[in-house]
Design a protein around this motif. Structure first.
Motif, PDB file in Angstrom:
ATOM      1  N   GLY A   1      -8.752   8.528  -1.502  1.00  0.00           N
ATOM      2  CA  GLY A   1      -7.423   8.126  -2.257  1.00  0.00           C
ATOM      3  C   GLY A   1      -7.175   6.674  -1.425  1.00  0.00           C
ATOM      4  N   PRO A   2      -7.242   6.340  -0.296  1.00  0.00           N
ATOM      5  CA  PRO A   2      -6.856   5.094  -0.127  1.00  0.00           C
ATOM      6  C   PRO A   2      -7.920   4.082  -0.305  1.00  0.00           C
ATOM      7  N   GLY A   3      -9.245   4.458  -0.377  1.00  0.00           N
ATOM      8  CA  GLY A   3     -10.303   3.493  -0.926  1.00  0.00           C
ATOM      9  C   GLY A   3      -9.763   3.096  -2.408  1.00  0.00           C
ATOM     10  N   TRP A   4      -9.574   4.002  -3.285  1.00  0.00           N
ATOM     11  CA  TRP A   4      -9.198   3.794  -4.869  1.00  0.00           C
ATOM     12  C   TRP A   4      -8.077   2.766  -5.023  1.00  0.00           C
ATOM     13  N   GLU A   5      -6.975   3.107  -3.958  1.00  0.00           N
ATOM     14  CA  GLU A   5      -5.817   2.354  -3.908  1.00  0.00           C
ATOM     15  C   GLU A   5      -5.984   0.932  -3.637  1.00  0.00           C
TER      16      GLU A   5
ATOM     17  N   PRO B   1       0.876  -1.246  -0.079  1.00  0.00           N
ATOM     18  CA  PRO B   1       0.097   0.102  -0.029  1.00  0.00           C
ATOM     19  C   PRO B   1       0.896   1.250  -0.021  1.00  0.00           C
ATOM     20  N   SER B   2       0.695   2.205  -0.909  1.00  0.00           N
ATOM     21  CA  SER B   2       1.202   3.453  -1.015  1.00  0.00           C
ATOM     22  C   SER B   2       0.618   4.328  -1.657  1.00  0.00           C
ATOM     23  N   VAL B   3       0.763   5.647  -1.546  1.00  0.00           N
ATOM     24  CA  VAL B   3       0.045   6.817  -2.172  1.00  0.00           C
ATOM     25  C   VAL B   3       0.713   7.047  -3.656  1.00  0.00           C
ATOM     26  N   THR B   4      -0.206   6.589  -4.640  1.00  0.00           N
ATOM     27  CA  THR B   4      -0.050   6.563  -5.867  1.00  0.00           C
ATOM     28  C   THR B   4      -0.828   7.230  -6.754  1.00  0.00           C
TER      29      THR B   4
ATOM     30  N   ASP C   1      -7.225  -2.516   6.257  1.00  0.00           N
ATOM     31  CA  ASP C   1      -6.504  -1.645   7.318  1.00  0.00           C
ATOM     32  C   ASP C   1      -5.270  -1.438   6.986  1.00  0.00           C
ATOM     33  N   ALA C   2      -4.742  -1.934   5.997  1.00  0.00           N
ATOM     34  CA  ALA C   2      -3.318  -1.505   5.408  1.00  0.00           C
ATOM     35  C   ALA C   2      -3.492  -0.311   4.641  1.00  0.00           C
ATOM     36  N   TYR C   3      -4.377  -0.063   4.252  1.00  0.00           N
ATOM     37  CA  TYR C   3      -4.746   1.348   3.393  1.00  0.00           C
ATOM     38  C   TYR C   3      -5.237   2.430   4.167  1.00  0.00           C
ATOM     39  N   TYR C   4      -6.025   2.233   4.929  1.00  0.00           N
ATOM     40  CA  TYR C   4      -6.790   3.165   5.663  1.00  0.00           C
ATOM     41  C   TYR C   4      -6.884   2.954   7.190  1.00  0.00           C
ATOM     42  N   PRO C   5      -6.254   3.670   8.110  1.00  0.00           N
ATOM     43  CA  PRO C   5      -6.047   5.025   7.885  1.00  0.00           C
ATOM     44  C   PRO C   5      -4.593   5.317   7.609  1.00  0.00           C
ATOM     45  N   ALA C   6      -3.766   4.246   7.027  1.00  0.00           N
ATOM     46  CA  ALA C   6      -2.560   4.371   6.756  1.00  0.00           C
ATOM     47  C   ALA C   6      -2.084   5.528   5.726  1.00  0.00           C
TER      48      ALA C   6
END
Length: 172
Positions: free
Chosen positions: A130-134, A7-10, A155-160
């Motif tokens: 954003g985390p949802g679409w990732e 998981p990362s901000v792309t 849980d690895a995407y949100y809230p991370a």
């Protein structure tokens, strides 16, 4: 065997037609025609996000997300544009507002780049969008590789990833 994406901000917030859009990209070693099916065929969609019912020729379908549990009510997606296998645009009602969603596919040298976007309405929380679409796009990656999409953990995407997306909006 598929690899679970880290998981990362792309995604990035871009101005398109003078309006902010959240834009995310993924690249696949596949034809645009095959990727299109994963994004539009109800049975293939059900592997990673949900399924639709209805007749798209009527300009709308009923879409039900299945990755969020069993009791998620269906939403009506109004199809605005469908240029197979290159571009798709639809609107849906979400939380009292309208979500304008789109994707484009570009094939080059045996690879297809998916560019997915959502126009951001005023005061929408890109920190959760954003985390949802990732999460969903990474589930698509795993599904296309034949892997277990349930191994992609929300849980690895949100809230991370929330703060990373909020910084983009604050900087923009």
């Amino acid at each position: 065997m598929s690899d679970i994406p880290k998981p990362s901000v792309t995604g990035v917030v871009e101005s398109i037609d003078s309006e902010p859009h959240l834009v995310l990209r993924r690249t696949f070693a596949s034809s645009a025609k095959k990727v299109w099916r994963d994004l539009t065929d109800s049975d293939r969609l059900s592997r990673w996000i949900g399924h639709w019912k209805g007749d798209p020729a009527e300009g709308h379908v009923s879409f039900q997300m299945t990755a969020e549990g069993d009791n998620v009510p269906p939403e009506t997606f109004t199809i605005r544009e469908c240029d197979k296998p290159r571009r798709f645009v639809a609107d849906t009602q979400q939380g009292g507002g309208t979500w304008h969603l789109w994707f484009e596919l570009r094939e080059d040298d045996g690879e297809t780049t998916l560019t997915f976007g959502q126009r951001l309405n005023p005061n929408e929380d890109v920190g959760s969008i954003g985390p949802g679409w990732e999460y969903y796009l990474d589930r698509l990656v795993v599904a296309r590789q034949g892997g277990d999409v349930d191994a992609v953990e929300w849980d690895a995407y949100y809230p991370a990833l929330r703060a990373g997306y909020q910084k983009q909006v604050a900087a923009g």
